[in-house]
Design an enzyme around this catalytic site. Structure first.
Site, mmCIF file in Angstrom:
data_model
loop_
_atom_site.group_PDB
_atom_site.id
_atom_site.type_symbol
_atom_site.label_atom_id
_atom_site.label_comp_id
_atom_site.label_asym_id
_atom_site.label_seq_id
_atom_site.Cartn_x
_atom_site.Cartn_y
_atom_site.Cartn_z
ATOM 1 N N GLU A 1 67.247 -75.870 -67.069
ATOM 2 C CA GLU A 1 68.287 -76.677 -66.419
ATOM 3 C C GLU A 1 69.169 -75.799 -65.517
ATOM 4 O O GLU A 1 69.187 -74.574 -65.652
ATOM 5 C CB GLU A 1 69.147 -77.406 -67.453
ATOM 6 C CG GLU A 1 69.911 -76.492 -68.396
ATOM 7 C CD GLU A 1 71.035 -77.214 -69.140
ATOM 8 O OE1 GLU A 1 71.939 -77.745 -68.470
ATOM 9 O OE2 GLU A 1 71.011 -77.235 -70.388
ATOM 10 N N LYS B 1 77.961 -81.895 -61.380
ATOM 11 C CA LYS B 1 77.215 -81.973 -62.631
ATOM 12 C C LYS B 1 76.395 -83.257 -62.595
ATOM 13 O O LYS B 1 76.958 -84.342 -62.473
ATOM 14 C CB LYS B 1 78.192 -81.971 -63.817
ATOM 15 C CG LYS B 1 77.539 -82.141 -65.180
ATOM 16 C CD LYS B 1 78.572 -82.093 -66.287
ATOM 17 C CE LYS B 1 78.015 -82.658 -67.580
ATOM 18 N NZ LYS B 1 79.034 -82.775 -68.630
ATOM 19 N N ASP C 1 81.822 -92.229 -75.658
ATOM 20 C CA ASP C 1 81.299 -91.041 -74.982
ATOM 21 C C ASP C 1 80.074 -90.524 -75.728
ATOM 22 O O ASP C 1 80.170 -89.834 -76.740
ATOM 23 C CB ASP C 1 82.396 -89.961 -74.912
ATOM 24 C CG ASP C 1 82.002 -88.797 -74.012
ATOM 25 O OD1 ASP C 1 80.828 -88.727 -73.603
ATOM 26 O OD2 ASP C 1 82.877 -87.957 -73.707
ATOM 27 N N SER D 1 76.378 -88.674 -74.806
ATOM 28 C CA SER D 1 75.695 -87.996 -73.706
ATOM 29 C C SER D 1 74.448 -88.745 -73.251
ATOM 30 O O SER D 1 73.663 -89.251 -74.072
ATOM 31 C CB SER D 1 75.290 -86.587 -74.145
ATOM 32 O OG SER D 1 74.534 -85.983 -73.111
ATOM 33 N N ALA D 2 74.256 -88.774 -71.930
ATOM 34 C CA ALA D 2 73.031 -89.346 -71.358
ATOM 35 C C ALA D 2 71.796 -88.552 -71.777
ATOM 36 O O ALA D 2 70.669 -89.035 -71.631
ATOM 37 C CB ALA D 2 73.136 -89.400 -69.837
ATOM 38 N N ASP D 3 71.993 -87.352 -72.322
ATOM 39 C CA ASP D 3 70.843 -86.582 -72.825
ATOM 40 C C ASP D 3 70.095 -87.373 -73.900
ATOM 41 O O ASP D 3 68.868 -87.280 -74.023
ATOM 42 C CB ASP D 3 71.303 -85.263 -73.479
ATOM 43 C CG ASP D 3 71.924 -84.290 -72.494
ATOM 44 O OD1 ASP D 3 71.879 -84.552 -71.276
ATOM 45 O OD2 ASP D 3 72.455 -83.260 -72.963
ATOM 46 N N LYS E 1 76.376 -78.701 -80.326
ATOM 47 C CA LYS E 1 77.576 -78.004 -80.790
ATOM 48 C C LYS E 1 78.403 -78.869 -81.723
ATOM 49 O O LYS E 1 78.437 -80.085 -81.592
ATOM 50 C CB LYS E 1 78.404 -77.555 -79.586
ATOM 51 C CG LYS E 1 77.703 -76.439 -78.853
ATOM 52 C CD LYS E 1 78.493 -75.907 -77.685
ATOM 53 C CE LYS E 1 77.778 -74.675 -77.131
ATOM 54 N NZ LYS E 1 78.263 -74.281 -75.808
#
Ligand code: PSU
Ligand code: MN
Length: 338
Positions: free
Chosen positions: A54, A108, A165, A167-169, A186
């Protein structure tokens, strides 16, 4: 007006004045808009092991030379750093392109942002985008790359039941069949809810044993070898990971895979030591109302500052270890595909 020297010649013949030559979604359309470096194109065409990396890690990360491409090469693979360079989505960014993305401003970029930067790029707006795990998976899949190495996965944030919230991950892993090697996520995230979310979206999650007994192994805690939370499954080695990737592909299951590789033992920081620091960073972010895609970078910056760089050493060690592991997976996979 398009800046001189920055046209799409190198990526094909797309002209905005003759869009009817391409149907949307056609291969010709894709070839005309996605730039794949010659080295990566050749590697994919000849079944060499390719490892996607990435670019957010560079453009928004703490360290800008991680030595990851060297690690891929030393282990017999071809690195493919993904990102948007001057408005062009690129697989196989060259070192000078990465340097420019780091020194000039870069957005980002997750899945949602790719077309915005690319579409403006077609009109001559030369903006850079560091792709997150989600954004990188999209580009890697388009180019035909199966394995991707990174540090930590985005996740469900603490308090996501209010903020939403997430993550789109995670949704990307649910929909895009690319294998990601990461050291979990994390602890400022809600790891338990992250694992639940991955299960809901049908993501393969498996943790490397690294010499431990299967019943003793938990999902990694990023800076720490163990999070203490149950991992859905374990794998013994990279060959098993490759075989699972191949099975997923032959079965035509479209979702992604997460191979969780714990930080090398000597760099592991006990969870208790990180907890107070994380509490503080998360509270500060909440007070500032950091939202959208600013939340993660803000918290990461505060953690770096509050640990005086100790967390950075662990971070560097684990991302390098993940890159080596991902390359071994890609090498195994290439042999299986011969
Ligand atoms: N987690 C880390 N380091 C990072 C990131 C996440 O420990 O650099 C980056 C990755 O690029 C990841 C992205 O894909 O942040 C997730 O951001 P968000 O939470 O806004 O989806
Ligand atoms: Mn977010």
């Amino acid at each position: 007006s398009r800046a001189p020297g920055r046209t799409l010649r190198h990526v094909g013949a797309l002209s905005l004045s003759s869009p009817r030559h391409y149907s949307v979604d056609s291969h010709a359309g894709l070839r005309s808009i996605l730039k794949v470096s010659e080295e990566v194109q050749d590697a994919i065409a000849t079944n060499k092991p390719v490892v996607a990396l990435e670019s957010t890690i560079y453009t928004h990360g703490a360290i800008d030379d991680l030595g990851l491409e060297d690690i891929v090469r030393r282990n017999g693979g071809v690195p493919a750093v993904c990102g948007i360079f001057a408005g062009v989505p690129t697989v196989g960014l060259l070192p000078h392109e990465i340097s420019r993305m780091v020194s000039e401003k870069a957005h980002k970029v997750s899945r949602r942002d790719i077309a915005t930067l690319t579409g403006k790029g077609l009109l001559g707006v030369n903006e850079h985008g560091g792709t997150t795990i989600s954004g990188t998976m999209v580009l890697a899949k388009l180019a035909g790359i199966r394995v991707f190495a990174t540090g930590g996965l985005g996740g469900v944030h603490r308090g996501a039941e209010d903020s939403m919230d997430i993550s789109a991950d995670l949704t990307e892993l649910g929909r895009t069949r690319v294998a990601v090697v990461a050291s979990g996520c994390k602890g400022f995230l809600d790891i338990q809810r992250t694992l639940e979310y991955l299960e809901t979206h049908g993501v393969v999650v498996s943790t490397f044993l690294r010499g431990r007994q299967p019943d003793k192994v938990t999902f990694p805690g990023f800076w720490s070898v163990e999070s203490g939370l149950k991992t859905p499954s374990t794998i013994r080695n990279e060959e098993e990971a490759a075989s699972i990737i191949l099975a997923q592909e032959k079965l035509q299951i479209e979702s992604g895979l997460l191979f969780a590789n714990p930080v090398p033992e000597t760099y592991s920081i006990p969870n208790a030591e990180m907890d107070a620091i994380i509490e503080q960073a998360v509270a500060e972010s909440a007070r500032r109302n950091a939202s959208g895609n600013e939340n993660t970078p803000f918290i990461l910056k505060r953690i770096r500052e509050l640990t005086y760089g100790k967390s950075v050493a662990a971070n560097l060690a684990l991302v390098q270890s993940n890159t080596e592991s991902a390359t071994k997976i890609a090498v195994s996979l290439a042999k299986m595909l011969e």
